[in-house]
Design a protein around this motif. Structure first.
Motif, mmCIF file in Angstrom:
data_model
loop_
_atom_site.group_PDB
_atom_site.id
_atom_site.type_symbol
_atom_site.label_atom_id
_atom_site.label_comp_id
_atom_site.label_asym_id
_atom_site.label_seq_id
_atom_site.Cartn_x
_atom_site.Cartn_y
_atom_site.Cartn_z
ATOM 1 N N LEU A 125 0.837 -1.203 0.000
ATOM 2 C CA LEU A 125 0.000 0.000 0.000
ATOM 3 C C LEU A 125 0.870 1.251 0.000
ATOM 4 O O LEU A 125 0.605 2.204 -0.735
ATOM 5 C CB LEU A 125 -0.927 -0.009 1.215
ATOM 6 N N THR A 126 1.930 1.246 0.775
ATOM 7 C CA THR A 126 2.850 2.382 0.821
ATOM 8 C C THR A 126 3.499 2.608 -0.533
ATOM 9 O O THR A 126 3.651 3.756 -0.979
ATOM 10 C CB THR A 126 3.921 2.153 1.908
ATOM 11 N N THR A 127 3.862 1.545 -1.210
ATOM 12 C CA THR A 127 4.460 1.660 -2.545
ATOM 13 C C THR A 127 3.485 2.305 -3.521
ATOM 14 O O THR A 127 3.870 3.181 -4.304
ATOM 15 C CB THR A 127 4.900 0.277 -3.060
ATOM 16 N N ALA A 128 2.220 1.901 -3.477
ATOM 17 C CA ALA A 128 1.216 2.512 -4.360
ATOM 18 C C ALA A 128 1.092 4.007 -4.065
ATOM 19 O O ALA A 128 1.011 4.833 -4.989
ATOM 20 C CB ALA A 128 -0.134 1.813 -4.194
ATOM 21 N N TYR A 129 1.106 4.373 -2.779
ATOM 22 C CA TYR A 129 1.055 5.789 -2.405
ATOM 23 C C TYR A 129 2.255 6.547 -2.982
ATOM 24 O O TYR A 129 2.107 7.623 -3.576
ATOM 25 C CB TYR A 129 1.009 5.955 -0.885
ATOM 26 N N VAL A 130 3.451 5.998 -2.807
ATOM 27 C CA VAL A 130 4.675 6.674 -3.259
ATOM 28 C C VAL A 130 4.652 6.870 -4.777
ATOM 29 O O VAL A 130 4.982 7.950 -5.273
ATOM 30 C CB VAL A 130 5.936 5.904 -2.804
ATOM 31 N N VAL A 131 4.240 5.849 -5.506
ATOM 32 C CA VAL A 131 4.170 5.977 -6.970
ATOM 33 C C VAL A 131 3.178 7.075 -7.351
ATOM 34 O O VAL A 131 3.455 7.887 -8.240
ATOM 35 C CB VAL A 131 3.801 4.633 -7.630
ATOM 36 N N SER A 132 2.035 7.142 -6.674
ATOM 37 C CA SER A 132 1.074 8.206 -6.971
ATOM 38 C C SER A 132 1.612 9.575 -6.582
ATOM 39 O O SER A 132 1.381 10.558 -7.282
ATOM 40 C CB SER A 132 -0.249 7.966 -6.240
ATOM 41 N N ALA A 133 2.312 9.635 -5.459
ATOM 42 C CA ALA A 133 2.836 10.927 -4.995
ATOM 43 C C ALA A 133 3.921 11.452 -5.916
ATOM 44 O O ALA A 133 3.964 12.645 -6.215
ATOM 45 C CB ALA A 133 3.367 10.796 -3.567
ATOM 46 N N ILE A 134 4.806 10.570 -6.387
ATOM 47 C CA ILE A 134 5.891 10.991 -7.272
ATOM 48 C C ILE A 134 5.374 11.208 -8.686
ATOM 49 O O ILE A 134 5.836 12.076 -9.408
ATOM 50 C CB ILE A 134 7.026 9.945 -7.273
ATOM 51 N N GLY A 135 4.406 10.403 -9.076
ATOM 52 C CA GLY A 135 3.907 10.400 -10.446
ATOM 53 C C GLY A 135 4.559 9.259 -11.206
ATOM 54 O O GLY A 135 5.608 8.748 -10.784
ATOM 55 N N PRO A 136 3.968 8.831 -12.298
ATOM 56 C CA PRO A 136 4.458 7.640 -12.992
ATOM 57 C C PRO A 136 5.758 7.847 -13.761
ATOM 58 O O PRO A 136 6.381 6.878 -14.185
ATOM 59 C CB PRO A 136 3.314 7.279 -13.927
#
Length: 187
Positions: free
Chosen positions: A116-127
């Motif tokens: 879940l944290t990884t999904a958050y980080v990817v969304s926060a940084i952008g793809p």
């Protein structure tokens, strides 16, 4: 940096897709390495865990992981993928893992929280530039870049997913209470 972001998207995204396929594909048709249980096997496990109707919830969870994982891996509307992943991981953490503590070795919530944290980080940084969003020119697909920072938008995506997961748990609980009430003798 874009190669690192691609790896950060691909590994958890593909793993989520695999987890979804385990729930969706019958073991009769799945390659052995997938270790699929299919909707019936996963549904039976969900029923045993008090999550009913098990087969329907297995299909919903499997689709959430498959589509959310694809979204993250491909860099296609990653906030939507984050919502789906957050919903499924919230249910998994609260219903299956939190009672076993933190560590994965004891069945705890370490691994689902990390995903879940990884999904958050990817969304926060952008793809990143090696993504479908970048290729298609839809970096601001939501139209809300003016309203909030990336980390806030990613947090909102997680919050929406968590709320959806909590609502599904509450609906299941209400369904079980209604079932008990319907089955109890009238005095």
């Amino acid at each position: 940096m874009n190669i690192a972001l691609l790896v950060l998207r691909l590994v958890p995204g593909l793993l989520f897709m695999g987890h979804g396929l385990q729930k969706l594909v019958s073991p009769k048709f799945a390659p052995k390495f997938l270790a699929a249980n299919g909707p019936r096997g996963t549904g039976a496990f969900f029923d045993q865990a008090g999550m009913r109707p098990g087969v329907l919830l297995a299909l919903v969870a499997g689709l959430g992981e498959l589509l959310g994982g694809f979204s993250i891996a491909a860099g296609l509307m990653t906030p939507v993928g984050t919502v789906l992943i957050a919903a499924v991981m919230t249910v998994a953490i609260l219903k299956l893992h939190v009672s076993k503590g933190i560590w994965n070795s004891a069945g705890g919530f370490e691994f689902p929280l990390l995903m879940l944290t990884t999904a958050y980080v990817v969304s926060a940084i952008g793809p990143g530039s090696l993504s479908i969003d970048s290729w298609a020119g839809i970096g601001n697909w939501s139209g809300i870049h003016w309203a909030a920072e990336n980390a806030v938008r990613a947090g909102a995506a997680v919050g929406i997913g968590v709320a959806a997961g909590l609502l599904s748990l509450a609906a299941g609980r209400l369904g079980r209470l209604a079932e008990r009430h319907r089955l109890s003798p009238v005095h």
